[in-house]
Scaffold this motif. Structure first.
Motif, short mmCIF file in Angstrom:
data_model
loop_
_atom_site.label_atom_id
_atom_site.label_comp_id
_atom_site.label_asym_id
_atom_site.label_seq_id
_atom_site.Cartn_x
_atom_site.Cartn_y
_atom_site.Cartn_z
N TYR A 74 71.18 54.68 40.87
CA TYR A 74 70.02 54.92 40.00
C TYR A 74 70.28 54.45 38.57
CZ TYR A 74 66.37 57.64 37.61
OH TYR A 74 65.31 58.03 36.83
N ASN A 75 69.33 53.76 37.98
CA ASN A 75 69.46 53.26 36.61
C ASN A 75 68.28 53.77 35.80
OD1 ASN A 75 70.33 51.89 34.39
ND2 ASN A 75 69.80 49.84 35.14
N PRO A 76 68.43 54.94 35.15
CA PRO A 76 67.30 55.58 34.48
C PRO A 76 66.74 54.75 33.33
CG PRO A 76 69.16 57.08 34.72
CD PRO A 76 69.66 55.71 35.02
N THR A 77 65.44 54.88 33.09
CA THR A 77 64.77 54.24 31.97
C THR A 77 64.54 55.25 30.87
OG1 THR A 77 62.54 54.76 32.76
CG2 THR A 77 63.55 52.74 33.60
N LEU A 78 64.09 54.78 29.71
CA LEU A 78 63.76 55.68 28.60
C LEU A 78 62.65 56.64 29.02
CD1 LEU A 78 63.87 56.65 25.68
CD2 LEU A 78 62.37 54.73 25.06
N ASN A 79 61.68 56.14 29.74
CA ASN A 79 60.58 57.00 30.20
C ASN A 79 61.09 58.10 31.14
OD1 ASN A 79 58.55 55.72 28.78
ND2 ASN A 79 58.05 54.32 30.45
N ASP A 80 62.10 57.75 31.95
CA ASP A 80 62.70 58.76 32.83
C ASP A 80 63.30 59.89 32.01
OD1 ASP A 80 62.09 57.37 35.15
OD2 ASP A 80 64.01 56.32 35.22
N TYR A 81 64.02 59.54 30.95
CA TYR A 81 64.66 60.55 30.13
C TYR A 81 63.64 61.38 29.35
CZ TYR A 81 69.31 58.62 31.04
OH TYR A 81 70.48 58.22 31.64
N GLN A 82 62.56 60.74 28.92
CA GLN A 82 61.51 61.48 28.23
C GLN A 82 60.86 62.49 29.17
OE1 GLN A 82 59.22 58.10 26.86
NE2 GLN A 82 60.05 58.26 24.79
#
Length: 231
Positions: A74-82
């Motif tokens: 899995y490679n999280p995005t900024l939107n994922d972290y938000q």
């Protein structure tokens, strides 16, 4: 990464935690494709426990299936972290509230042991220990809440939370020291059965991480989530 598995427990009981630990600590980097045959050869096991371990990693949210049938870390995005922050800022202070109300003496002792087994000065080479301490402490709070549905919801976020925690420590290595202090404040509130202080300290703890992450990404680190969480 190569490590031969020693046959003491079942192969799955060894392969799964090893791969999970490698992903969480960065030994297997985000976006890397996991090939059953190659992993089985590196670990000296058959493909069956590797296949089952990858399935469990998928349930943890640590790997994802690609359209071509392959599996990648899995490679999280900024939107994922938000989106993750929006969930954690509600769920984890809530867990802290109920942990303060329902914790047992045995659970308090285990939380205390986490601090006593973690040195005040942690070297950069001991980051694995930081990840493990961090994860276990938050897990203990959820368990102490004695709410199985809350535990289930937070557990399902465990994979992306692991990536997020690593990102924070990579952004701000000194965070490993301040995290311990913040954890202790949360622990003390839970020990004192002060639900309001437990909630407030947990919320502040999560906000500091999020502010650091946004600042590192060049985003104005304003916390927009406003929750009273009155209970």
């Amino acid at each position: 990464m190569a490590k031969k598995i020693i046959r003491r427990d079942t192969l799955l009981d060894q392969v799964y935690p090893y791969l999970r630990d490698q992903i969480i600590t960065g030994g297997i980097e985000p976006g890397r494709r996991l090939v059953e045959e190659r992993l089985a050869e590196e670990l000296g096991v058959s493909r069956s426990p590797v296949r089952e371990a990858i399935r469990l990693l998928g349930k943890d949210g640590l790997v994802v299936e690609q359209q071509n049938g392959g599996v990648t870390v899995y490679n999280p995005t900024l939107n994922d972290y938000q989106s993750l922050f929006e969930c954690r800022i509600v769920l984890e202070p809530l867990a802290a509230i109920y942990a303060a109300k329902r914790r047992t003496e045995k659970q308090l002792e285990e939380m205390k042991n986490i601090f006593e087994s973690t040195p005040e000065e942690i070297s950069d080479n001991d980051m694995k220990r930081v990840y493990q301490m961090n994860e276990r402490f938050h897990q203990m709070i959820v368990e102490s809440s004695a709410n199985p549905f809350l535990k289930k919801m937070i557990t399902e976020l465990r994979g992306v939370i692991s990536f997020y925690r690593r990102s924070i420590l990579e952004i701000e290595p000194a965070r490993k020291t301040t995290v311990i202090k913040e954890h202790y404040a949360i622990f003390q509130a839970i020990k004192d059965q002060d639900a309001e202080a437990a909630k407030v300290n947990m919320k502040k703890h999560l906000e500091v991480d999020y502010q650091l992450y946004l600042a590192a990404k060049g985003i104005n680190p304003e916390i927009s989530v406003d929750l009273s969480l009155k209970h």
